[in-house]
Design a protein around this motif. Structure first.
Motif, PDB file in Angstrom:
ATOM      1  N   GLY A   1      48.255  45.711  37.618  1.00 48.37           N
ATOM      2  CA  GLY A   1      49.398  44.360  37.180  1.00 48.37           C
ATOM      3  C   GLY A   1      49.203  44.171  35.640  1.00 48.37           C
ATOM      4  O   GLY A   1      48.586  45.101  34.959  1.00 48.37           O
ATOM      5  N   MET A   2      49.747  43.199  35.128  1.00 48.59           N
ATOM      6  CA  MET A   2      50.001  42.963  33.761  1.00 48.59           C
ATOM      7  C   MET A   2      48.789  42.926  32.960  1.00 48.59           C
ATOM      8  O   MET A   2      48.409  43.352  31.948  1.00 48.59           O
ATOM      9  CB  MET A   2      50.744  41.533  33.512  1.00 48.59           C
ATOM     10  CG  MET A   2      51.259  41.269  32.142  1.00 48.59           C
ATOM     11  SD  MET A   2      52.312  42.577  31.632  1.00 48.59           S
ATOM     12  CE  MET A   2      52.295  42.138  30.002  1.00 48.59           C
ATOM     13  N   ILE A   3      47.745  42.145  33.637  1.00 46.32           N
ATOM     14  CA  ILE A   3      46.443  41.671  33.281  1.00 46.32           C
ATOM     15  C   ILE A   3      45.650  43.240  33.063  1.00 46.32           C
ATOM     16  O   ILE A   3      45.036  43.829  32.275  1.00 46.32           O
ATOM     17  CB  ILE A   3      45.668  40.985  33.670  1.00 46.32           C
ATOM     18  CG1 ILE A   3      46.153  39.457  33.519  1.00 46.32           C
ATOM     19  CG2 ILE A   3      44.023  40.786  33.500  1.00 46.32           C
ATOM     20  CD1 ILE A   3      45.532  38.412  34.317  1.00 46.32           C
ATOM     21  N   GLY A   4      45.692  44.120  34.182  1.00 46.15           N
ATOM     22  CA  GLY A   4      44.955  45.243  34.399  1.00 46.15           C
ATOM     23  C   GLY A   4      45.626  46.329  33.220  1.00 46.15           C
ATOM     24  O   GLY A   4      44.710  47.132  32.670  1.00 46.15           O
TER      25      GLY A   4
ATOM     26  N   VAL B   1      41.857  42.654  40.174  1.00 47.44           N
ATOM     27  CA  VAL B   1      42.758  42.426  41.649  1.00 47.44           C
ATOM     28  C   VAL B   1      42.371  40.941  42.320  1.00 47.44           C
ATOM     29  O   VAL B   1      43.276  40.249  42.275  1.00 47.44           O
ATOM     30  CB  VAL B   1      42.433  43.682  42.538  1.00 47.44           C
ATOM     31  CG1 VAL B   1      43.328  43.114  44.010  1.00 47.44           C
ATOM     32  CG2 VAL B   1      43.122  45.058  42.077  1.00 47.44           C
ATOM     33  N   GLY B   2      40.915  40.908  42.348  1.00 45.38           N
ATOM     34  CA  GLY B   2      40.577  39.758  42.936  1.00 45.38           C
ATOM     35  C   GLY B   2      40.693  39.753  44.681  1.00 45.38           C
ATOM     36  O   GLY B   2      41.028  38.655  45.172  1.00 45.38           O
TER      37      GLY B   2
ATOM     38  N   ILE C   1      37.761  40.028  36.351  1.00 47.75           N
ATOM     39  CA  ILE C   1      38.721  39.094  36.022  1.00 47.75           C
ATOM     40  C   ILE C   1      39.356  38.526  37.081  1.00 47.75           C
ATOM     41  O   ILE C   1      39.564  37.270  37.215  1.00 47.75           O
ATOM     42  CB  ILE C   1      39.866  39.872  35.576  1.00 47.75           C
ATOM     43  CG1 ILE C   1      39.353  40.799  34.272  1.00 47.75           C
ATOM     44  CG2 ILE C   1      40.781  39.093  34.730  1.00 47.75           C
ATOM     45  CD1 ILE C   1      40.476  41.803  33.636  1.00 47.75           C
ATOM     46  N   GLY C   2      39.385  39.258  38.372  1.00 51.07           N
ATOM     47  CA  GLY C   2      40.069  38.523  39.382  1.00 51.07           C
ATOM     48  C   GLY C   2      39.253  37.503  40.291  1.00 51.07           C
ATOM     49  O   GLY C   2      38.012  37.713  40.440  1.00 51.07           O
ATOM     50  N   TYR C   3      40.080  36.557  40.850  1.00 52.97           N
ATOM     51  CA  TYR C   3      39.367  35.539  41.489  1.00 52.97           C
ATOM     52  C   TYR C   3      39.632  35.992  43.071  1.00 52.97           C
ATOM     53  O   TYR C   3      40.575  36.096  43.720  1.00 52.97           O
ATOM     54  CB  TYR C   3      40.085  34.308  41.615  1.00 52.97           C
ATOM     55  CG  TYR C   3      39.597  33.476  40.397  1.00 52.97           C
ATOM     56  CD1 TYR C   3      38.446  32.790  40.434  1.00 52.97           C
ATOM     57  CD2 TYR C   3      40.412  33.474  39.243  1.00 52.97           C
ATOM     58  CE1 TYR C   3      38.122  31.809  39.121  1.00 52.97           C
ATOM     59  CE2 TYR C   3      40.091  32.771  38.112  1.00 52.97           C
ATOM     60  CZ  TYR C   3      38.928  31.870  37.960  1.00 52.97           C
ATOM     61  OH  TYR C   3      38.717  31.258  37.001  1.00 52.97           O
ATOM     62  N   ALA C   4      38.314  36.339  43.561  1.00 57.46           N
ATOM     63  CA  ALA C   4      38.703  36.729  45.117  1.00 57.46           C
ATOM     64  C   ALA C   4      38.787  35.380  45.951  1.00 57.46           C
ATOM     65  O   ALA C   4      38.037  34.283  45.915  1.00 57.46           O
ATOM     66  CB  ALA C   4      37.342  37.418  45.594  1.00 57.46           C
TER      67      ALA C   4
END
Length: 338
Positions: free
Chosen positions: A170-173, A236-237, A258-261
């Motif tokens: 996605g954008m952050i990745g 991703v999270g 980075i991602g929040y699970a």
């Protein structure tokens, strides 16, 4: 002035607010474009525990300086294209004391813990105004999300002789892929969507792995000659990708999260010890990360048009969000033009 407000889950409307006035040490900006991000999507779905509704979303901003208050130092001019640093920092907590203001314990991000700037005008302290050189106001709205990915690469201390696995394009990745490639690393992009993987390769990834159709572990072993990745960036999270990050990082490697699970994650914690891993969080971005993104975008090498899925007017935001909910894997950024 016109503003977009998320009133309740699945309910967005356009409201009228009073235009703000500039004070000492402040800058009034005319908002041109604001991006919808994943936190806004979760707010729309009623899944963002940090938000109190109703809220004005928006912290990915392209704006133009309209008025400069007193006590603002030189370097700011009316008509200048800018973006905004949307975070606050208290200056007193452990993070601030250690100079990592991006992770302030009491941070309030625009559009999350406080009202955002999906409105026609906004006033901010001059310290939160970031001049963007020749970057258009439209493209300025891409700077903040890319800076989050850039910051993750900094947290991973990526160097030019390393394999870097980025999970989630996605954008952050994509920001993480760009920054790792700029540092000379060999980047392995992992995602479920072939279109995103194709874009990742154009943005600097050397390898693309579709985790839906390929054996990720086998491909990682082939690419890294059995060593595993030196750095894995989880963008991703989800529980599955968190576990994948720990499984695929090499011995003595670094995992950057980075991602929040949204749910609990069950790990084989023996890998933490056996591999002697460094597992690091990455939150928001620092001013240096914003500057690095601006430098990159000013080179003209960023395919900005491919990162913008759709541009809509405030009156069309409800329909745009409903379309994003229906097909989340096909959206990079939806921009609202004010």
């Amino acid at each position: 002035m016109k503003a977009v407000q998320i009133v309740n889950p699945s309910e967005i409307k356009v409201v009228e607010l009073e235009k703000p006035t500039v004070g000492a040490g402040e800058v009034l900006v005319r908002i041109k474009y604001v991006g919808f991000c994943g936190s806004d999507l979760n707010t729309f779905l009623g899944r963002n525990p940090m938000v109190k509704l109703p809220v004005i979303p928006g912290h990915e901003v392209g704006a133009v300086i309209e008025e400069i208050g007193s006590e603002v130092p030189g370097g700011f001019e009316k008509g200048m294209n800018v973006t905004l640093n949307p975070y606050t920092n208290c200056g007193k907590c452990a993070s601030c004391r250690n100079g990592r203001v991006n992770a302030c314990e009491h941070n309030e991000t625009l559009g999350v813990q406080r009202n955002g700037v999906m409105c026609e005008y906004a006033v901010l302290p001059w310290t939160k105004i970031i001049p963007a050189g020749n970057i258009s106001s439209r493209d300025c709205a891409l700077i903040e999300p890319m800076s989050v990915g850039f910051h993750a690469v900094a947290r991973g201390q990526v160097t030019d002789n390393e394999y870097v696995m980025v999970i989630g394009c996605g954008m952050i990745g994509i920001g993480a892929i760009v920054r790792a490639a700029l540092r000379g690393a060999t980047v392995i992009a992992v995602d479920l969507d072939d279109e995103k993987l194709d874009l990742a390769k154009r943005m600097g990834a050397s390898y693309a792995v579709n985790s839906k159709t390929e054996n990720v572990h086998q491909r990682m072993q082939e690419i890294t000659e059995g060593f595993g990745a030196d750095v894995v960036i989880e963008a991703v999270g989800s529980p599955a990708t968190y576990v994948m990050a720990v499984d695929e990082v090499g011995f003595t490697g670094r995992v950057v999260c980075i991602g929040y699970a949204k749910n609990e994650v069950a790990f084989q914690t023996k890998y933490f010890v056996q591999k002697e891993l460094d597992i690091r969080g990455s939150r928001n971005a620092l001013p240096a990360d914003f500057r690095a993104v601006i430098n990159y975008m000013n080179t003209g090498n960023c395919p900005v048009d491919e990162l913008i899925t759709k541009i809509v007017k405030p009156e069309d935001t409800l329909q745009a969000m409903e379309e994003w909910v229906a097909n989340p894997g096909k959206v990079f950024r939806i921009l609202v033009e004010l």
